[in-house]
Write an enzyme that holds these catalytic residues in place. Structure first.
Site, short mmCIF file in Angstrom:
data_model
loop_
_atom_site.label_atom_id
_atom_site.label_comp_id
_atom_site.label_asym_id
_atom_site.label_seq_id
_atom_site.Cartn_x
_atom_site.Cartn_y
_atom_site.Cartn_z
CB SER A 122 -81.24 -1.42 117.14
OG SER A 122 -82.00 -0.85 118.18
CB THR A 249 -77.89 1.98 120.69
OG1 THR A 249 -76.88 1.47 119.84
CG2 THR A 249 -77.39 1.96 122.12
NE ARG A 277 -68.92 -1.16 114.72
CZ ARG A 277 -69.92 -0.52 115.32
NH1 ARG A 277 -70.75 -1.14 116.12
NH2 ARG A 277 -70.08 0.77 115.11
N1 ASP Z 1 -73.69 3.25 118.48
C1 ASP Z 1 -73.90 1.87 118.19
C2 ASP Z 1 -72.68 1.30 117.56
O1 ASP Z 1 -72.03 1.99 116.81
C3 ASP Z 1 -75.01 1.63 117.26
C4 ASP Z 1 -76.08 2.61 117.34
O2 ASP Z 1 -76.32 3.21 118.33
O3 ASP Z 1 -76.75 2.85 116.39
O4 ASP Z 1 -72.43 0.14 117.78
#
Ligand code: ASP
Length: 400
Positions: A122, A249, A277
Site C-alpha cells: 500500500s 497508507t 486519482r
Molecule cells: N487514504 C488513501 C487514499 O485514499 C488510501 C489509504 O489510506 O488506504 O488514497
C-alpha cells in the site's frame, strides 16, 4: 530571465541562485540537511541575507522551553514492516527523536522503511498500481516548529515520495507538486527514478484484476462498476494481500521531548485506481495536519470520505478547543458518518461500508487511534513499540 534559464535542471537553477554549484546543492538535499543548517553552511551564508524571503522562509520559531515525554504514533504498518532490517518505522523514528534528530527527519526515516519494503503493498515500492498498471504515489509532510509543509501527488518511479515531499517543503515556496512535474523535480534533485515500481506479485495481481474487470465482459459500464469493488477485494484475498491495503497508507507523527511535532503520510493510494486519482494522503488538512502548539492527526482508509470532511484539520481544531485526542477523532468519524448518505457507500445496516482510521497525538503527549470500525495502530514510547486497538465508532466490520 532569458528563456534558456528555465531549461536548466532545478538543482542548477536554484543552486546558481543561492551561490552553490549544482552538486553541492544536491548534496544538501540528499543529506536531508535542514533549512537552518543549510543557511548556516559556508557559501550559502553570504547570500542568505540578501535572498528573497520565499527561499529561506521565516526566522526559526522561538520555542517555549517545555519538557514532554517523546512519542511516535502511526498506522499499524508502522510497527510491522522492517524491510529486512531490525526496526519498524515507529522504533526508528522514536530512536532518532530521542537521539536529538529533527522530528521530521525521524518520522520520514521511519516511513522510508515501509516505502522501500516490497511486502507492504500500500506504500512506495511494490504498492498496488493504478488501472493501467502504473504505480503512482502520494505523500505530504508537516514540520510543526518551522511551520512548513510539502507534498507530491501521483509521482511515478520514485520509491520514497516522502523525501520528495520534504524537498518541496525545504526548497520551494510551494506545498504540492504533482505528476510529471513532481517526477522531474525529484530527478533534478538527484533522486533515483526507476521505470517501474511494481514487484512481480503486484504486476501479476494487476493483470488478474484487469482480466476480470475487462469492459468486454459487461453489458453496460454500470454493470461493470457494480462488480469492480467485489472483484478488487477478491483479487486482494486471492493474492494474500491484507484487505486493509485495498486502501492502505502509512501515517507517522512524532513528538520530541522539547515539544516539537512533525508528521508524514505516504501511500500508493487506492488499489487499481483511475490513473491520476488522488486521495487524501498528500492533501494538507486531510491525510495529515498538525499544529506545534496543539497536536497532529493523520489518516488511512477511504480517502474520498476524508477529503469531503478534511478530518485531520477538524481533529486538530477539536483538540485546540480542549478535546482529548480520542474524542476529537471520534467526532470527526461522526462527521464522516453523517455525510455518508449515498446507498453505494452504505451496508445493509445503513452504515458506512468502508474503513477509515485516524492516528492522533497532542502536545501533552496523549494519543489515540480511532476508526470507523475496529482496527489497530502503532505507538512507540520509552516503553517500546506496541500495536494497540483503535477506538471504533461503530461495531462490526466494513465491507473492507
Ligand atoms: N487514504 C488513501 C487514499 O485514499 C488510501 C489509504 O489510506 O488506504 O488514497
Amino acid at each position: 530571465m532569458p528563456a534558456r534559464w528555465y531549461t536548466q535542471p532545478l538543482s542548477r537553477r536554484v543552486g546558481a541562485w543561492i551561490g552553490l554549484p549544482p552538486a553541492a546543492f544536491r548534496e544538501c538535499v540528499m543529506s536531508r540537511i535542514n533549512r537552518r543548517q543549510f543557511v548556516q553552511t559556508g557559501a550559502a551564508v553570504a547570500v542568505a541575507a540578501a535572498a528573497p524571503k520565499s527561499v529561506f522562509g521565516q526566522a526559526p520559531t522561538v520555542m517555549t522551553p517545555k519538557s514532554v515525554k517523546p512519542l511516535v504514533v502511526a498506522s499499524a504498518n508502522g510497527n510491522r514492516f522492517k524491510n529486512g532490517g531490525t526496526q519498524t518505522a515507529v522504533e526508528k523514528a522514536f530512536a532518532m527523536i530521542t537521539s536529538g534528530a529533527d522530528v521530521l527527519d525521524a518520522v520520514i526515516a521511519g516511513v522510508n522503511i515501509v516505502e522501500l519494503d516490497p511486502l507492504d503493498t500500500s506504500v512506495g515500492f511494490g504498492g498496488l498500481p493504478n488501472a493501467d498498471g502504473v504505480v503512482q504515489l502520494d505523500s505530504c509532510c508537516m514540520h510543526g516548529p518551522k511551520k512548513r509543509a510539502g507534498g507530491v501527488a501521483e509521482i511515478e518511479g520514485v520509491k520514497t515520495p516522502s523525501l520528495v515531499g520534504k524537498a518541496v517543503a525545504d526548497l520551494t515556496d510551494h506545498h504540492l507538486i504533482v505528476g510529471q512535474g513532481a517526477q522531474e523535480f525529484a530527478r533534478n534533485l538527484g533522486f533515483e527514478v526507476v521505470p517501474d515500481l511494481n514487484t512481480d506479485t503486484s504486476r501479476k495481481a494487476w493483470l488478474e484484476w484487469k482480466r476480470r474487470t475487462d469492459p468486454l465482459h459487461y453489458l453496460t459500464p454500470a454493470d461493470r462498476a457494480l462488480e469492480v469493488k467485489k472483484i478488487s477485494l477478491a483479487v486482494m484475498r486471492e493474492f494474500g494481500f491484507d484487505p486493509a491495503h485495498y486502501y492502505g497508507t502509512i501515517n507517522c507523527d512524532g513528538l520530541s521531548p522539547k515539544g516539537e511535532i512533525c508528521g508524514v503520510t505516504t501511500t500508493s493510494g487506492l488499489a487499481w485506481k483511475i490513473p491520476g486519482r488522488t486521495g487524501d494522503s498528500p492533501i494538507l488538512g486531510a491525510g495529515l495536519y498538525l499544529d506545534n502548539e496543539v497536536g497532529a492527526a493523520g489518516s488511512t482508509g477511504r480517502g474520498e470520505a476524508n477529503l469531503y470532511n478534511l478530518c485531520s484539520y477538524l481533529i486538530v481544531e477539536n483538540m485546540r478547543r480542549g478535546m482529548h485526542p480520542k474524542d476529537a477523532g471520534l467526532d470527526a468519524l461522526k462527521r464522516i458518518q453523517s455525510n455518508t448518505i449515498e446507498k453505494r457507500l452504505l451496508n445493509d445496516r445503513g452504515l458506512p461500508n468502508f474503513s477509515i482510521n485516524f492516528y492522533i497525538l497532542n502536545a501533552k503527549g496523549e494519543h489515540a487511534g480511532v476508526g470507523m470500525y475496529a482496527a489497530t495502530y502503532a505507538v512507540c514510547t520509552e516503553n517500546g513499540a506496541q500495536t494497540l486497538p483503535v477506538e471504533p465508532l461503530l461495531q462490526g466490520r466494513a465491507d473492507q
